[in-house]
Design a protein around this motif. Structure first.
Motif, PDB file in Angstrom:
ATOM      1  N   GLN A  67       0.837  -1.202   0.000  1.00 54.98           N
ATOM      2  CA  GLN A  67       0.000   0.000   0.000  1.00 54.98           C
ATOM      3  C   GLN A  67       0.870   1.251   0.000  1.00 54.98           C
ATOM      4  OE1 GLN A  67      -2.141  -1.070   3.664  1.00 54.98           O
ATOM      5  NE2 GLN A  67      -4.042  -0.688   2.570  1.00 54.98           N
ATOM      6  N   PHE A  68       1.915   1.216   0.813  1.00 57.56           N
ATOM      7  CA  PHE A  68       2.803   2.376   0.929  1.00 57.56           C
ATOM      8  C   PHE A  68       3.514   2.644  -0.395  1.00 57.56           C
ATOM      9  CE2 PHE A  68       6.367   4.964   2.303  1.00 57.56           C
ATOM     10  CZ  PHE A  68       5.792   5.773   3.278  1.00 57.56           C
ATOM     11  N   ALA A  69       3.989   1.585  -1.034  1.00 55.23           N
ATOM     12  CA  ALA A  69       4.674   1.727  -2.327  1.00 55.23           C
ATOM     13  C   ALA A  69       3.718   2.289  -3.374  1.00 55.23           C
ATOM     14  CB  ALA A  69       5.232   0.378  -2.770  1.00 55.23           C
ATOM     15  N   ASN A  70       2.472   1.827  -3.354  1.00 55.38           N
ATOM     16  CA  ASN A  70       1.472   2.327  -4.301  1.00 55.38           C
ATOM     17  C   ASN A  70       1.180   3.810  -4.067  1.00 55.38           C
ATOM     18  OD1 ASN A  70       1.188  -0.146  -5.550  1.00 55.38           O
ATOM     19  ND2 ASN A  70      -0.590  -0.767  -4.352  1.00 55.38           N
ATOM     20  N   LEU A  71       1.109   4.201  -2.784  1.00 54.97           N
ATOM     21  CA  LEU A  71       0.874   5.605  -2.453  1.00 54.97           C
ATOM     22  C   LEU A  71       2.047   6.473  -2.916  1.00 54.97           C
ATOM     23  CD1 LEU A  71      -0.758   5.673   1.100  1.00 54.97           C
ATOM     24  CD2 LEU A  71      -1.695   6.659  -0.975  1.00 54.97           C
ATOM     25  N   PHE A  72       3.258   5.958  -2.733  1.00 51.10           N
ATOM     26  CA  PHE A  72       4.433   6.718  -3.174  1.00 51.10           C
ATOM     27  C   PHE A  72       4.407   6.893  -4.683  1.00 51.10           C
ATOM     28  CE2 PHE A  72       8.697   7.404  -4.695  1.00 51.10           C
ATOM     29  CZ  PHE A  72       9.141   8.407  -3.847  1.00 51.10           C
ATOM     30  N   ASP A  73       4.039   5.833  -5.388  1.00 46.13           N
ATOM     31  CA  ASP A  73       3.960   5.894  -6.851  1.00 46.13           C
ATOM     32  C   ASP A  73       2.929   6.945  -7.281  1.00 46.13           C
ATOM     33  OD1 ASP A  73       4.583   4.853  -9.538  1.00 46.13           O
ATOM     34  OD2 ASP A  73       2.513   4.134  -9.492  1.00 46.13           O
ATOM     35  N   LYS A  74       1.800   6.953  -6.579  1.00 49.59           N
ATOM     36  CA  LYS A  74       0.739   7.929  -6.875  1.00 49.59           C
ATOM     37  C   LYS A  74       1.235   9.353  -6.594  1.00 49.59           C
ATOM     38  CE  LYS A  74      -4.144   8.783  -5.799  1.00 49.59           C
ATOM     39  NZ  LYS A  74      -5.304   8.330  -4.980  1.00 49.59           N
ATOM     40  N   ALA A  75       1.945   9.514  -5.477  1.00 52.07           N
ATOM     41  CA  ALA A  75       2.471  10.832  -5.095  1.00 52.07           C
ATOM     42  C   ALA A  75       3.497  11.332  -6.111  1.00 52.07           C
ATOM     43  CB  ALA A  75       3.093  10.762  -3.706  1.00 52.07           C
ATOM     44  N   SER A  76       4.324  10.412  -6.618  1.00 49.59           N
ATOM     45  CA  SER A  76       5.379  10.808  -7.559  1.00 49.59           C
ATOM     46  C   SER A  76       4.817  11.260  -8.901  1.00 49.59           C
ATOM     47  CB  SER A  76       6.366   9.649  -7.767  1.00 49.59           C
ATOM     48  OG  SER A  76       5.719   8.553  -8.382  1.00 49.59           O
ATOM     49  N   LEU A  90      -1.473  10.329   2.795  1.00 54.99           N
ATOM     50  CA  LEU A  90      -1.623   9.550   4.028  1.00 54.99           C
ATOM     51  C   LEU A  90      -2.599  10.234   4.980  1.00 54.99           C
ATOM     52  CD1 LEU A  90       2.131   8.598   4.545  1.00 54.99           C
ATOM     53  CD2 LEU A  90       0.270   6.964   4.201  1.00 54.99           C
ATOM     54  N   GLU A  91      -2.518  11.563   5.070  1.00 50.47           N
ATOM     55  CA  GLU A  91      -3.421  12.319   5.947  1.00 50.47           C
ATOM     56  C   GLU A  91      -4.856  12.282   5.447  1.00 50.47           C
ATOM     57  OE1 GLU A  91      -3.325  14.013   8.847  1.00 50.47           O
ATOM     58  OE2 GLU A  91      -1.303  13.346   9.251  1.00 50.47           O
ATOM     59  N   SER A  92      -5.033  12.082   4.152  1.00 45.24           N
ATOM     60  CA  SER A  92      -6.373  12.087   3.556  1.00 45.24           C
ATOM     61  C   SER A  92      -7.070  10.732   3.617  1.00 45.24           C
ATOM     62  CB  SER A  92      -6.289  12.539   2.086  1.00 45.24           C
ATOM     63  OG  SER A  92      -5.742  13.829   1.998  1.00 45.24           O
ATOM     64  N   ARG A  93      -6.375   9.713   4.122  1.00 42.65           N
ATOM     65  CA  ARG A  93      -7.020   8.397   4.271  1.00 42.65           C
ATOM     66  C   ARG A  93      -8.179   8.512   5.257  1.00 42.65           C
ATOM     67  NH1 ARG A  93      -4.403   3.284   3.576  1.00 42.65           N
ATOM     68  NH2 ARG A  93      -5.321   2.722   5.579  1.00 42.65           N
ATOM     69  N   LEU A  94      -9.259   7.798   4.998  1.00 45.88           N
ATOM     70  CA  LEU A  94     -10.449   7.893   5.843  1.00 45.88           C
ATOM     71  C   LEU A  94     -10.156   7.525   7.291  1.00 45.88           C
ATOM     72  CD1 LEU A  94     -13.459   8.392   6.240  1.00 45.88           C
ATOM     73  CD2 LEU A  94     -13.892   6.058   5.416  1.00 45.88           C
ATOM     74  N   ASP A  95      -9.382   6.452   7.522  1.00 42.84           N
ATOM     75  CA  ASP A  95      -9.100   6.061   8.906  1.00 42.84           C
ATOM     76  C   ASP A  95      -8.322   7.144   9.643  1.00 42.84           C
ATOM     77  OD1 ASP A  95      -6.782   5.599   7.457  1.00 42.84           O
ATOM     78  OD2 ASP A  95      -6.456   3.556   8.176  1.00 42.84           O
ATOM     79  N   ASN A  96      -7.401   7.810   8.939  1.00 42.41           N
ATOM     80  CA  ASN A  96      -6.637   8.880   9.572  1.00 42.41           C
ATOM     81  C   ASN A  96      -7.519  10.088   9.884  1.00 42.41           C
ATOM     82  OD1 ASN A  96      -3.845  10.121  10.219  1.00 42.41           O
ATOM     83  ND2 ASN A  96      -4.801  11.629   8.886  1.00 42.41           N
ATOM     84  N   VAL A  97      -8.436  10.421   8.972  1.00 40.32           N
ATOM     85  CA  VAL A  97      -9.330  11.569   9.192  1.00 40.32           C
ATOM     86  C   VAL A  97     -10.256  11.310  10.383  1.00 40.32           C
ATOM     87  CG1 VAL A  97     -11.170  12.989   8.183  1.00 40.32           C
ATOM     88  CG2 VAL A  97      -9.226  12.306   6.779  1.00 40.32           C
TER      89      VAL A  97
END
Length: 201
Positions: A67-76, A90-97
């Motif tokens: 999941q983290f690698a996929n998020l990094f790819d999306k961010a890049s 990461l801050e915008s994930r529903l569980d974090n909100v």
């Protein structure tokens, strides 16, 4: 639903930070875990420091490796500074909100509330912790769940007012994701540039 199930205190001691919330282990054993935790540690390599930072971010937000690698790819692939965009995702994930709004005391508890269908997004039940909350989305507690002790206890010490990108109405148990937070507003002690350097190798 994949999630980290290992020992929490060891992880907190490894980074010397309350990754999973307040921990007595940090004050009782202020040194890394393991047989040589109190002994001398040789100087860490650049790669080891970068890897530690990535691991800290992963554990902090409760995200697994893929999941983290996929998020990094999306961010890049997005406009902006990759490290900052990664933290914003990461801050915008529903569980974090849900955690930031104070509906749950920890991210792990927030993930459970979402998974058990106690949380609404724009009036609809959503049970996907990784859902990316968008600007102006309204996140609330399902009517049937408003009397849950875990939620009422957490809301008694509501902390949403601490975050400029969130609004919360205690009477309706709902909050608004006003805007994507800027890096200087995100309180997590993470050096995102080291993570970018790690993935750039």
């Amino acid at each position: 639903m994949a999630r980290y199930k290992g020992p929490k205190s060891k992880i907190a001691r490894r980074f010397n930070e309350p990754i999973f919330g307040a921990s007595k282990a940090l004050s009782k054993k202020a040194y890394p875990p393991g047989q040589h935790g109190r002994g001398r540690r040789r100087k860490q390599s650049e790669y080891a420091i970068q890897l530690m930072e990535k691991q800290k971010a992963k554990y902090t937000y409760g995200v697994l490796e893929k999941q983290f690698a996929n998020l990094f790819d999306k961010a890049s692939r997005k406009k902006g500074i990759t490290g900052e965009v990664l933290l914003q995702l990461l801050e915008s994930r529903l569980d974090n909100v849900v955690f930031r709004l104070g509906i749950a005391p920890t991210r792990r508890a927030a993930r459970q509330l979402v998974g058990h269908k106690h949380i609404l997004v724009n009036g609809e039940i959503l049970n996907i912790p990784s859902y990316q909350v968008k600007e102006s989305d309204v996140i609330g507690v399902r009517e049937k769940s408003k009397s849950l002790e875990a939620i009422t206890d957490s809301l008694s010490s509501n902390t949403a007012s601490k975050y400029s990108w969130l609004e919360f109405d205690k009477s309706s148990m709902s909050g608004k994701f006003v805007n994507i937070p800027q890096r200087e507003d995100i309180p997590e002690n993470i050096n995102e540039q080291l993570i970018v350097e790690l993935y750039s190798k």
